[in-house]
Design a protein around this motif. Sequence first.
Motif, PDB file in Angstrom:
ATOM      1  N   LYS A  73       0.814  -1.207   0.000  1.00  0.00           N
ATOM      2  CA  LYS A  73       0.000   0.000   0.000  1.00  0.00           C
ATOM      3  C   LYS A  73       0.849   1.260   0.000  1.00  0.00           C
ATOM      4  CE  LYS A  73      -3.813   0.074   2.308  1.00  0.00           C
ATOM      5  NZ  LYS A  73      -4.816   0.042   3.386  1.00  0.00           N
ATOM      6  N   ARG A  74       2.133   1.141   0.321  1.00  0.00           N
ATOM      7  CA  ARG A  74       3.020   2.289   0.248  1.00  0.00           C
ATOM      8  C   ARG A  74       3.965   2.156  -0.926  1.00  0.00           C
ATOM      9  NH1 ARG A  74       5.766   3.918   5.687  1.00  0.00           N
ATOM     10  NH2 ARG A  74       6.277   5.659   4.295  1.00  0.00           N
ATOM     11  N   GLY A  75       3.552   1.404  -1.942  1.00  0.00           N
ATOM     12  CA  GLY A  75       4.444   1.125  -3.045  1.00  0.00           C
ATOM     13  C   GLY A  75       4.208   1.938  -4.289  1.00  0.00           C
ATOM     14  N   ALA A  76       3.532   3.064  -4.190  1.00  0.00           N
ATOM     15  CA  ALA A  76       3.299   3.865  -5.383  1.00  0.00           C
ATOM     16  C   ALA A  76       4.585   4.480  -5.881  1.00  0.00           C
ATOM     17  CB  ALA A  76       2.275   4.966  -5.086  1.00  0.00           C
ATOM     18  N   ALA A  77       4.513   4.965  -7.113  1.00  0.00           N
ATOM     19  CA  ALA A  77       5.704   5.537  -7.737  1.00  0.00           C
ATOM     20  C   ALA A  77       6.288   6.634  -6.865  1.00  0.00           C
ATOM     21  CB  ALA A  77       5.340   6.101  -9.105  1.00  0.00           C
ATOM     22  N   ALA A  78       7.619   6.588  -6.754  1.00  0.00           N
ATOM     23  CA  ALA A  78       8.288   7.536  -5.880  1.00  0.00           C
ATOM     24  C   ALA A  78       8.175   8.946  -6.427  1.00  0.00           C
ATOM     25  CB  ALA A  78       9.747   7.153  -5.716  1.00  0.00           C
ATOM     26  N   GLY A  79       7.849   9.873  -5.613  1.00  0.00           N
ATOM     27  CA  GLY A  79       7.748  11.269  -6.000  1.00  0.00           C
ATOM     28  C   GLY A  79       7.554  12.085  -4.749  1.00  0.00           C
ATOM     29  N   ASP A  80       7.019  13.273  -4.855  1.00  0.00           N
ATOM     30  CA  ASP A  80       6.734  14.099  -3.700  1.00  0.00           C
ATOM     31  C   ASP A  80       5.582  13.473  -2.932  1.00  0.00           C
ATOM     32  OD1 ASP A  80       6.172  15.985  -1.858  1.00  0.00           O
ATOM     33  OD2 ASP A  80       5.842  17.636  -3.291  1.00  0.00           O
ATOM     34  N   GLU A  81       5.847  13.031  -1.684  1.00  0.00           N
ATOM     35  CA  GLU A  81       4.818  12.348  -0.918  1.00  0.00           C
ATOM     36  C   GLU A  81       3.645  13.269  -0.616  1.00  0.00           C
ATOM     37  OE1 GLU A  81       6.488  10.506   2.474  1.00  0.00           O
ATOM     38  OE2 GLU A  81       7.722   9.098   1.334  1.00  0.00           O
ATOM     39  N   GLY A  82       3.823  14.590  -0.739  1.00  0.00           N
ATOM     40  CA  GLY A  82       2.729  15.498  -0.498  1.00  0.00           C
ATOM     41  C   GLY A  82       1.794  15.640  -1.672  1.00  0.00           C
ATOM     42  N   SER A  83       2.147  15.117  -2.827  1.00  0.00           N
ATOM     43  CA  SER A  83       1.320  15.230  -4.012  1.00  0.00           C
ATOM     44  C   SER A  83       0.802  13.857  -4.420  1.00  0.00           C
ATOM     45  CB  SER A  83       2.140  15.820  -5.169  1.00  0.00           C
ATOM     46  OG  SER A  83       1.397  15.754  -6.371  1.00  0.00           O
ATOM     47  N   PRO A  84      -0.485  13.769  -4.796  1.00  0.00           N
ATOM     48  CA  PRO A  84      -1.010  12.473  -5.241  1.00  0.00           C
ATOM     49  C   PRO A  84      -0.640  12.140  -6.680  1.00  0.00           C
ATOM     50  CG  PRO A  84      -2.735  14.124  -5.331  1.00  0.00           C
ATOM     51  CD  PRO A  84      -1.526  14.804  -4.730  1.00  0.00           C
ATOM     52  N   TRP A  85      -0.037  13.087  -7.414  1.00  0.00           N
ATOM     53  CA  TRP A  85       0.268  12.893  -8.816  1.00  0.00           C
ATOM     54  C   TRP A  85       1.732  12.524  -9.014  1.00  0.00           C
ATOM     55  CZ3 TRP A  85      -3.565  12.635 -12.276  1.00  0.00           C
ATOM     56  CH2 TRP A  85      -4.782  13.225 -11.932  1.00  0.00           C
ATOM     57  N   THR A  86       1.969  11.623  -9.971  1.00  0.00           N
ATOM     58  CA  THR A  86       3.328  11.207 -10.293  1.00  0.00           C
ATOM     59  C   THR A  86       3.475  11.088 -11.802  1.00  0.00           C
ATOM     60  OG1 THR A  86       3.515   9.918  -8.246  1.00  0.00           O
ATOM     61  CG2 THR A  86       5.090   9.414  -9.985  1.00  0.00           C
ATOM     62  N   LEU A  87       4.573  11.598 -12.308  1.00  0.00           N
ATOM     63  CA  LEU A  87       4.959  11.391 -13.700  1.00  0.00           C
ATOM     64  C   LEU A  87       6.117  10.406 -13.737  1.00  0.00           C
ATOM     65  CD1 LEU A  87       4.968  15.076 -15.012  1.00  0.00           C
ATOM     66  CD2 LEU A  87       3.281  13.312 -15.551  1.00  0.00           C
ATOM     67  N   TRP A  88       6.125   9.540 -14.740  1.00  0.00           N
ATOM     68  CA  TRP A  88       7.225   8.593 -14.844  1.00  0.00           C
ATOM     69  C   TRP A  88       7.486   8.267 -16.310  1.00  0.00           C
ATOM     70  CZ3 TRP A  88       6.086   3.819 -17.013  1.00  0.00           C
ATOM     71  CH2 TRP A  88       4.732   3.462 -17.048  1.00  0.00           C
ATOM     72  N   ALA A  89       8.685   7.795 -16.572  1.00  0.00           N
ATOM     73  CA  ALA A  89       9.075   7.432 -17.938  1.00  0.00           C
ATOM     74  C   ALA A  89      10.011   6.240 -17.889  1.00  0.00           C
ATOM     75  CB  ALA A  89       9.768   8.602 -18.631  1.00  0.00           C
ATOM     76  N   THR A  90       9.883   5.346 -18.862  1.00  0.00           N
ATOM     77  CA  THR A  90      10.717   4.150 -18.928  1.00  0.00           C
ATOM     78  C   THR A  90      11.013   3.777 -20.378  1.00  0.00           C
ATOM     79  OG1 THR A  90       9.720   3.248 -16.907  1.00  0.00           O
ATOM     80  CG2 THR A  90      10.898   1.712 -18.311  1.00  0.00           C
ATOM     81  N   PRO A  91      12.273   3.806 -20.779  1.00  0.00           N
ATOM     82  CA  PRO A  91      12.649   3.197 -22.062  1.00  0.00           C
ATOM     83  C   PRO A  91      13.003   1.730 -21.854  1.00  0.00           C
ATOM     84  CG  PRO A  91      14.466   4.475 -21.212  1.00  0.00           C
ATOM     85  CD  PRO A  91      13.364   4.580 -20.196  1.00  0.00           C
ATOM     86  N   ILE A  92      12.617   0.892 -22.797  1.00  0.00           N
ATOM     87  CA  ILE A  92      12.857  -0.552 -22.711  1.00  0.00           C
ATOM     88  C   ILE A  92      13.382  -1.041 -24.056  1.00  0.00           C
ATOM     89  CG2 ILE A  92      11.836  -2.824 -22.255  1.00  0.00           C
ATOM     90  CD1 ILE A  92       9.599  -1.333 -20.770  1.00  0.00           C
ATOM     91  N   VAL A  93      14.423  -1.836 -24.032  1.00  0.00           N
ATOM     92  CA  VAL A  93      14.957  -2.467 -25.239  1.00  0.00           C
ATOM     93  C   VAL A  93      14.869  -3.975 -25.055  1.00  0.00           C
ATOM     94  CG1 VAL A  93      16.941  -2.779 -26.746  1.00  0.00           C
ATOM     95  CG2 VAL A  93      16.509  -0.536 -25.706  1.00  0.00           C
ATOM     96  N   THR A  94      14.246  -4.648 -26.010  1.00  0.00           N
ATOM     97  CA  THR A  94      14.082  -6.099 -25.942  1.00  0.00           C
ATOM     98  C   THR A  94      14.709  -6.749 -27.164  1.00  0.00           C
ATOM     99  OG1 THR A  94      11.986  -5.860 -24.748  1.00  0.00           O
ATOM    100  CG2 THR A  94      12.422  -7.992 -25.781  1.00  0.00           C
ATOM    101  N   GLN A  95      15.582  -7.708 -26.942  1.00  0.00           N
ATOM    102  CA  GLN A  95      16.125  -8.553 -28.004  1.00  0.00           C
ATOM    103  C   GLN A  95      15.381  -9.885 -27.980  1.00  0.00           C
ATOM    104  OE1 GLN A  95      18.502  -7.797 -30.323  1.00  0.00           O
ATOM    105  NE2 GLN A  95      18.638  -5.712 -29.515  1.00  0.00           N
ATOM    106  N   VAL A  96      14.801 -10.277 -29.117  1.00  0.00           N
ATOM    107  CA  VAL A  96      13.981 -11.488 -29.166  1.00  0.00           C
ATOM    108  C   VAL A  96      14.569 -12.496 -30.153  1.00  0.00           C
ATOM    109  CG1 VAL A  96      11.897 -10.219 -28.546  1.00  0.00           C
ATOM    110  CG2 VAL A  96      12.467 -10.526 -30.943  1.00  0.00           C
ATOM    111  N   ASN A  97      14.361 -13.754 -29.846  1.00  0.00           N
ATOM    112  CA  ASN A  97      14.797 -14.851 -30.722  1.00  0.00           C
ATOM    113  C   ASN A  97      13.745 -15.939 -30.645  1.00  0.00           C
ATOM    114  OD1 ASN A  97      16.080 -16.725 -32.279  1.00  0.00           O
ATOM    115  ND2 ASN A  97      17.899 -16.911 -30.998  1.00  0.00           N
ATOM    116  N   ASN A  98      12.974 -16.083 -31.708  1.00  0.00           N
ATOM    117  CA  ASN A  98      11.856 -17.018 -31.748  1.00  0.00           C
ATOM    118  C   ASN A  98      12.192 -18.177 -32.682  1.00  0.00           C
ATOM    119  OD1 ASN A  98       9.343 -18.263 -31.882  1.00  0.00           O
ATOM    120  ND2 ASN A  98       8.268 -16.329 -31.639  1.00  0.00           N
TER     121      ASN A  98
END
Length: 334
Positions: free
Chosen positions: A82-107
């Motif tokens: 329940k305390r695991g929301a995205a880290a940010g200013d604990e006084g604000s309910p809003w959070t912005l986040w960004a994640t780049p991901i690179v995946t190498q696949v072999n099927n």
Amino acid sequence: MTIINKRKPRTHSLVRILSAAAMAGLIPLSTQAVDNKFQGQIGGKTATQATQSAISGAISNFGSAGMFRVNLSAADGSADIKRGAAAGDEGSPWTLWATPIVTQVNNRIDPITSKGSVGIVMLGLEHNQDDELIRGVILAFDQASLDTPYNSGTVKGNGYTVSPYIALPLNDTWMLDASAGLGKNDLKTNISGTTASPKDDRSLVSIGITKSQSTKNRWLVNTKLGYSYSRDEVGAYTDSSGASTATSTSTLNQLKVGVHATYMAEKLKPFVGVYSMFNDFSVTGGSATKPKEYSVTPQLQFGISPSAGPIYASVVAQIERDRSAIRAYFGYRY
């Protein structure tokens, strides 16, 4: 390295029953047909599954990277989702986040083979309602570049997905998460000099429930059951030789269950996961040999997640039956 199994995949009736229910799963990557009729599906379906896996992993943190953290500071050593929301200013309910991901696949699932990369950038806006309901929206951009050795072809694609999500902490150890998404993918295929530009419309749904428990020796153990659905519709198109290809549609219903364990070291967090996946995969349209998925397959994941303050990262190796992938995350929460 997995051992190639030549047995013909079957449809699993268990998933048919459960597909009426609403991961999530980490990277099931679909492959396509042995002639040109389903070439557009190769890039479309692979990118869709990689995107769905990335979104589900970010929401639930089942892959040890994403928006949620687990608080291990409780006196009894218990995990508090329940305390695991995205880290940010604990006084604000809003959070912005960004994640780049690179995946190498072999099927390597016969009769289809494909390999290459899928790059994804996810941008998120999240609202935490008093640690009782976490909701947000993700905008994901993906770029795929694949070789298809079975027909000496290539597939490239540029797509996007818009996906609202919720995460509902039920108590200090259980969490329910769900997401849905719609998107498009502009594809470019090339088979021995014959080119085409099909377009893919994608839709996806995921729902999962996770139980998190921490041990006295600093292991965090997540047990999860997830269901996911994805659909790719590649519209009719005409290639550079003048040949026409009819609309094709592929759908994947997947049930995934597994255990994921992370050692909660201060800076570097190694993890390992073991899962079973039950697939119900179908393709309609055209008369070519159709794509296939194994009805049941195990999945092994292992990797490491360094983090410091708002910066997080993760490198994950994933092995399935006749399929493998390596993913790298990097992100910032503010």
